[in-house]
Design an enzyme around this catalytic site. Sequence first.
Site, PDB file in Angstrom:
ATOM      1  CG  ASP A  72      -2.154  -0.758   1.083  1.00 36.60           C
ATOM      2  OD1 ASP A  72      -2.204  -1.593   0.157  1.00 36.60           O
ATOM      3  OD2 ASP A  72      -3.089  -0.561   1.871  1.00 36.60           O
ATOM      4  CG  HIS A 102      -4.134   2.944  -1.128  1.00 35.10           C
ATOM      5  ND1 HIS A 102      -5.066   2.297  -0.334  1.00 35.10           N
ATOM      6  CD2 HIS A 102      -3.184   3.401  -0.266  1.00 35.10           C
ATOM      7  CE1 HIS A 102      -4.691   2.378   0.932  1.00 35.10           C
ATOM      8  NE2 HIS A 102      -3.558   3.050   1.007  1.00 35.10           N
ATOM      9  CG  HIS A 140      -3.270   7.419   2.133  1.00 37.84           C
ATOM     10  ND1 HIS A 140      -3.502   7.351   3.481  1.00 37.84           N
ATOM     11  CD2 HIS A 140      -2.968   6.149   1.763  1.00 37.84           C
ATOM     12  CE1 HIS A 140      -3.321   6.111   3.898  1.00 37.84           C
ATOM     13  NE2 HIS A 140      -3.004   5.363   2.873  1.00 37.84           N
ATOM     14  CG  HIS A 149       1.949   0.158   4.843  1.00 37.82           C
ATOM     15  ND1 HIS A 149       1.372  -0.816   5.609  1.00 37.82           N
ATOM     16  CD2 HIS A 149       0.940   0.946   4.406  1.00 37.82           C
ATOM     17  CE1 HIS A 149       0.058  -0.625   5.642  1.00 37.82           C
ATOM     18  NE2 HIS A 149      -0.234   0.434   4.911  1.00 37.82           N
TER      19      HIS A 149
HETATM   20 ZN   LIG Z   1      -2.503   3.435   2.717  1.00 35.21          ZN
END
Ligand SMILES: [Zn+2]
Length: 235
Positions: free
Chosen positions: A53, A103, A107, A199
């Site tokens: 992500d 995504h 954000h 991540h």
């Molecule tokens: Zn994220």
Amino acid sequence: MRRLPIVLLAAVLVVAASAGAAWKVSGSRTIQFFGEHVDRVATTEKVIALTFDDGPDEATDEILALLAERDVAATFYLNGAGMADHPESGPKIVAAGHELGNHTWSHRRMLLVSPSAVADQIEPTDERIRAAGWDGPITFRPPYGKKLFVLPWYLARHDRLTVMWDVSVETFGDTPQSAAEIADATVAAAEPGSIVLLHPWNDRRHVREATGVVIDRLRADGYRFVTVSDLLSGT
Ligand SMILES: [Zn+2]
């Protein structure tokens, strides 16, 4: 009149409980009010989808190298803004055989949002994903895992699958974890059909290090790694 405070108190409790329940559902990996979503796949086959992500950023080459070294295909849930800032990253990731997912653009936490705000987060990000060369289905992952009414409604209307995860050990924790701790906890939690969230961007070198260890250890245990689309289609 003595009943009134009790009625009021009851009303306050109901509202508080509803707000609490809504907050819980908004971050749930397994409950969503509208639309299709998945957090893992039921299978006995030892397959796992690694998902990354955020980003992309200057760590792109390093992440691609660690995957190429191990001949692993993964799925990247990218932010549109990151793709705009690093226009070479998306095409590189696709050319290396990985899948791109949406995504959002910036954000943003997708709670209490209008449909047009949702569209502004999703549609230009899709455009970037297409421009990068990904031509498969574009699945969606909400920032912070947060979704409540408008976002799932929008996703359902646009026939968009939400992809959550069943393994994530470094997402929301406040305590810094070492690469070894992340790797140990991820390997321990992974199962056939798992969707693993990591991540690995920017200054999160320890997560990149952990990713390599996770791949090596799960592979030694008989697992193979597939993209989200391949996991969902059983290939
Ligand atoms: Zn994220």
